[in-house]
Write an enzyme that holds these catalytic residues in place. Sequence first.
Site, short mmCIF file in Angstrom:
data_model
loop_
_atom_site.label_atom_id
_atom_site.label_comp_id
_atom_site.label_asym_id
_atom_site.label_seq_id
_atom_site.Cartn_x
_atom_site.Cartn_y
_atom_site.Cartn_z
N PHE A 160 0.84 -1.20 0.00
CA PHE A 160 0.00 0.00 0.00
C PHE A 160 0.87 1.25 0.00
CE2 PHE A 160 -2.31 -3.22 2.44
CZ PHE A 160 -3.59 -3.17 1.92
N ASP A 161 0.47 2.24 -0.78
CA ASP A 161 0.96 3.60 -0.58
C ASP A 161 0.33 4.13 0.70
OD1 ASP A 161 2.15 6.10 -1.07
OD2 ASP A 161 0.38 6.79 -2.15
N GLY A 162 0.88 5.24 1.21
CA GLY A 162 0.36 5.81 2.45
C GLY A 162 -0.69 6.88 2.23
N PHE A 271 -1.29 -0.92 -4.33
CA PHE A 271 -2.27 0.16 -4.46
C PHE A 271 -1.59 1.50 -4.26
CE2 PHE A 271 -4.59 -3.53 -2.77
CZ PHE A 271 -5.61 -3.65 -3.69
N ASP A 273 -2.19 6.04 -5.22
CA ASP A 273 -3.10 7.06 -5.74
C ASP A 273 -2.51 7.86 -6.89
OD1 ASP A 273 -2.44 10.13 -4.20
OD2 ASP A 273 -1.32 8.31 -3.73
#
Length: 298
Positions: A160-162, A271, A273
């Site tokens: 995951f991105d943060g 994932f 954004d």
Amino acid sequence: MIPTLDDKLVVAISSRALFNFEEENRIFESGDAAGYMQLQLERLDHPAAHGIAFSLIRKLLAFNDAAQRVEVVILSRNDPVSGMRVFRSAKAAGIRLERGVFTQGRPPFGYLRPLRAHLFLSANAEDVREALAAGFPAARVLTESVLAGSNHPHEVRIAFDGDAVLFSDEAEQVFQAQGLQAFQDHERSKAAQPLPGGPFKPLLLALHRLQQAGDARMRIRTALVTARSAPAHERAIRTLMDWKIQVDEAMFLGGLAKGEFLREFEPDFFFDDQTRHVDHAALHVPAGHVAAGITNRA
């Protein structure tokens, strides 16, 4: 007794995210819906090749060997005839799917609510945006991504991105408006203050519950892969501590390209954004775009 999904991790996924229907989809996108349906009917007994999210789904469903803890539901703009091929392809691939919703071209994201889905994966960007707006973790699967590797058959690996994924985009807004130094000052001053949750916090919590339930054969390994660097790393770590969740790996890359690091981690899915990060990651691992936060506002 009426079946319920309340105690399960629920993943809703489109047919193109699970299987490789790119050739068929080109016919559909040309406006020939009847030709698309006919081709799927002709190929009914020919299982489709694995899609980008197949490895993730297969491994999650492996948690059901001891008890029914994971539910995967096909949620697709496909027609019911094409749906038959999806279920047959799943059976041929050895994964058990029981439920599906096929809307024949209409947006399907509204059905996420009765499903109480923890994740929606689709190749349709608009459906993903609508799902995120409705409060569901969702990502557009990059169908051009490479497929997941096979080195970790008993681990579900998710990266995951943060900011704007696990966390809110509060800090990203500061960075976009005022630059790197203001961002670092902001995060240093608020290091002890947990970040608000982002769109994928519910999925991380659901994965944590699944891991805590225990399984002798399968486990989950998670990674935080973020462009943050010291001193902004501390707030991210403290936020996860406040949520009482531990990730297995954390990479604070300070703006470095993420793809090569992800290739080493070998996730079943990543994932992020920001499209530039997702596009680069897709060269190395299965990747999905989370159209959330300030970087995705028109």
